[in-house]
Design a protein around this motif. Sequence first.
Motif, PDB file in Angstrom:
ATOM      1  N   ALA A 133     -43.512  25.481 -32.798  1.00  0.00           N
ATOM      2  CA  ALA A 133     -42.627  25.802 -33.913  1.00  0.00           C
ATOM      3  C   ALA A 133     -42.196  24.533 -34.645  1.00  0.00           C
ATOM      4  N   PHE A 134     -41.917  23.478 -33.888  1.00  0.00           N
ATOM      5  CA  PHE A 134     -41.548  22.196 -34.500  1.00  0.00           C
ATOM      6  C   PHE A 134     -42.692  21.663 -35.354  1.00  0.00           C
ATOM      7  N   VAL A 135     -43.908  21.760 -34.848  1.00  0.00           N
ATOM      8  CA  VAL A 135     -45.074  21.308 -35.593  1.00  0.00           C
ATOM      9  C   VAL A 135     -45.185  22.045 -36.921  1.00  0.00           C
ATOM     10  N   GLU A 136     -44.996  23.353 -36.906  1.00  0.00           N
ATOM     11  CA  GLU A 136     -45.112  24.145 -38.136  1.00  0.00           C
ATOM     12  C   GLU A 136     -44.031  23.777 -39.139  1.00  0.00           C
ATOM     13  N   VAL A 137     -42.812  23.518 -38.657  1.00  0.00           N
ATOM     14  CA  VAL A 137     -41.726  23.120 -39.565  1.00  0.00           C
ATOM     15  C   VAL A 137     -42.071  21.787 -40.228  1.00  0.00           C
ATOM     16  N   CYS A 138     -42.577  20.833 -39.460  1.00  0.00           N
ATOM     17  CA  CYS A 138     -42.948  19.539 -40.023  1.00  0.00           C
ATOM     18  C   CYS A 138     -44.065  19.677 -41.048  1.00  0.00           C
ATOM     19  N   ARG A 139     -45.056  20.504 -40.730  1.00  0.00           N
ATOM     20  CA  ARG A 139     -46.148  20.721 -41.681  1.00  0.00           C
ATOM     21  C   ARG A 139     -45.620  21.266 -43.005  1.00  0.00           C
ATOM     22  N   ASP A 140     -44.740  22.248 -42.929  1.00  0.00           N
ATOM     23  CA  ASP A 140     -44.193  22.851 -44.143  1.00  0.00           C
ATOM     24  C   ASP A 140     -43.431  21.818 -44.972  1.00  0.00           C
ATOM     25  N   GLU A 175     -33.611  16.562 -42.534  1.00  0.00           N
ATOM     26  CA  GLU A 175     -34.230  17.742 -43.155  1.00  0.00           C
ATOM     27  C   GLU A 175     -34.936  18.597 -42.110  1.00  0.00           C
ATOM     28  N   ILE A 176     -35.628  17.943 -41.167  1.00  0.00           N
ATOM     29  CA  ILE A 176     -36.294  18.697 -40.106  1.00  0.00           C
ATOM     30  C   ILE A 176     -35.273  19.481 -39.305  1.00  0.00           C
ATOM     31  N   LEU A 177     -34.162  18.840 -38.973  1.00  0.00           N
ATOM     32  CA  LEU A 177     -33.114  19.510 -38.196  1.00  0.00           C
ATOM     33  C   LEU A 177     -32.564  20.713 -38.948  1.00  0.00           C
ATOM     34  N   ASP A 178     -32.297  20.548 -40.244  1.00  0.00           N
ATOM     35  CA  ASP A 178     -31.792  21.668 -41.056  1.00  0.00           C
ATOM     36  C   ASP A 178     -32.766  22.842 -41.043  1.00  0.00           C
ATOM     37  N   ARG A 179     -34.034  22.554 -41.308  1.00  0.00           N
ATOM     38  CA  ARG A 179     -35.042  23.616 -41.389  1.00  0.00           C
ATOM     39  C   ARG A 179     -35.244  24.293 -40.032  1.00  0.00           C
TER      40      ARG A 179
END
Length: 318
Positions: free
Chosen positions: A291-298, A113-117
């Motif tokens: 940017a990775f951190v923000e995606v994980c938070r979301d 899911e992280i990779l997709d986002r």
Amino acid sequence: MTTAFTLVQLSYFSAVARLENMTAAAAELSVTQSTLSSAISQLERELAVELFTRDRGRGLQLTPAGRALLARGPALLEEAELLASSVRSASEALSGELSVGIYAPLAPFRAPEILDRFEAAFPEVQLTFFEGDQGSLQEALHDGRCEVALMYDLGVDHRFARTVIDRVPPHVIVPEARAQALAGRSVVSLREFADDPFILLNLPHTGDYYLRLFRQLGLEPRIRHVSLGYETVRSYVARGHGYSILNQWLDQSLTYSGKRVVPLRLSDEFPPTEVSLVQRRDISPTRKAQAFVEVCRDIYQGSEGVSTPSIGRNEPSH
């Protein structure tokens, strides 16, 4: 006196450090091996340090100075890229490579899911995952092999800052027959399984965490099998070899063995495991890492699950 190394030398060094092979790095960079070797030697002279040790049997190995440079190099190279882009009034879209760590038992649940986002939001960034246990992820962060890691809080030492994004309480998994004997109850106490054989997921720090839960209740588990594999543990349980304790709740009960397990919540007041984004304290993160951190938070803020309650907001831990 200003040190006069070049960004090209730093880029060459990063490739050699990543591949641990001069020939492979030269091929990747499309330069001759002599050119690459000369650039590394010049960089070492400018910095007045040895960056690699050369061993016939083991090849190139980073020295402590080399590991320090590898950890800080990506941020410097990215800043140089941004400076050039701003001067040229080019697009500020993120691009390049980003290596991140992820705790191996979390990877099947979160990495896809992280990779997709991430790829949807930042298509010009090539994201790769480094999977490992708690110890190997910390070493990868320290050595610069990854910039940020999604992992548990277990055993994270003072070298790193972490931001908690979720808390996952422990639960037990039992075979279907054992669940039927509990007459449909979905909440149990660990004390009820004191005489049952126990299957231990014994990854570094993780196994100690599970054993501490027993000690908290004054119990001694009857350890029947020990495994480093999340799915191996589930398969042992499904086949009736015992029960286990896990953190990451999985609604899918079918295991690789073809049999099913039943997850049960625990009534005991056990401390949850904290899911954290971990980074080195002494290094400013690159924009790609941020940017990775923000995606994980979301992703975590939007998650719903009985054993992975949202903590509402991110909070730094020290």
